[in-house]
Design an enzyme around this catalytic site. Structure first.
Site, short mmCIF file in Angstrom:
data_model
loop_
_atom_site.label_atom_id
_atom_site.label_comp_id
_atom_site.label_asym_id
_atom_site.label_seq_id
_atom_site.Cartn_x
_atom_site.Cartn_y
_atom_site.Cartn_z
N ASP A 10 17.59 -5.71 -21.28
CA ASP A 10 17.10 -4.96 -20.14
C ASP A 10 17.11 -3.48 -20.53
O ASP A 10 17.78 -3.09 -21.50
CB ASP A 10 18.02 -5.22 -18.94
CG ASP A 10 17.65 -4.38 -17.74
OD1 ASP A 10 16.47 -4.34 -17.38
OD2 ASP A 10 18.56 -3.76 -17.17
N ASP B 99 16.91 -0.25 -17.95
CA ASP B 99 17.67 0.61 -17.04
C ASP B 99 19.05 0.03 -16.74
O ASP B 99 19.17 -1.12 -16.30
CB ASP B 99 16.90 0.78 -15.72
CG ASP B 99 15.60 1.54 -15.92
OD1 ASP B 99 15.66 2.76 -16.09
OD2 ASP B 99 14.53 0.89 -15.91
#
Length: 220
Positions: free
Chosen positions: A10, A12
């Site tokens: 991922d 953020d």
């Protein structure tokens, strides 16, 4: 024992600390619509912006939702003040590249927002970069991580997902991947199914065997 070949990250909250920028943008959006900021911020993390907008704009036309998305996307892409790499991210990705271990970024963000934050954090470019434009169903649906594995030429069971948000953790597990949670919320789901739980990426070490298998460990 499962054998892993690659990693799916991922962006953020996992590789990039963009929380101040996220809070600024969505708080402004919440104010525009008369919604308490804490309500909006409690929902959005790990999910595509369009999913969040549809959640908070029930009954609105698609044209109105698209207009809000463009406003929000421009704001988030332009505001990278304070965006920086999560501790350990740059060294971990450099280690993967040095060992020629396949890795991808799988984010719910759109291209303008994701690329702006990736650049601001000074991260190396991934072989594969999955964004909101590539998918039909966002996290917590497993599609983003299934596509990330496919684009790397790997099966989901050969991949380790590295995530911070509950929606992403669920997406990774439901895709059939192993999941490492980075500073997840205390009430994050399915904690007993995680491969590892760490506060930052700094203690993570990745080693590739002569057979090409990847082992993930932590150091004190």
């Amino acid at each position: 024992m499962k054998k892993y070949k690659g990693l799916l990250f991922d962006l953020d909250g996992t590789l990039v600390d963009s929380l101040p920028a996220v809070v600024r943008a969505w708080s402004r959006w919440a104010e525009r619509h008369g919604i308490p900021a804490e309500e909006v911020l409690g929902f959005i993390h790990g999910k595509p912006a369009m999913s969040s907008l549809r959640h908070f704009m029930p009954g609105e036309s698609e044209e109105a939702i698209q207009a809000e998305f463009r406003w929000l996307e421009r704001l988030e892409a332009e505001d990278t003040h304070g965006v920086r790499a999560i501790p350990g991210a740059v060294n971990l990705l450099a280690s993967l590249n040095a060992q020629q271990i396949p890795w991808a970024i799988v984010t719910s963000g759109s291209v303008p927002v994701a690329h702006a934050r990736h650049k601001a954090a000074g991260l190396p470019l991934p072989e594969v970069f999955i964004t909101a434009e590539n998918i039909t169903h966002g996290k917590p649906h497993p599609e983003p991580y299934l596509l990330g594995a496919e684009r790397l030429g790997l099966s989901p069971t050969e991949c380790i997902v590295v995530e911070d948000a509950p929606a992403g953790i669920i997406a990774g597990l439901d895709a059939g991947c192993a999941v490492v949670a980075v500073n997840p919320p205390a009430d994050a789901p399915r904690g007993d199914a995680l491969l590892l739980r760490v506060d930052t990426l700094e203690p993570l070490r990745v080693e590739k065997s002569s057979a090409g298998d990847v082992a993930l460990t932590t150091v004190d």
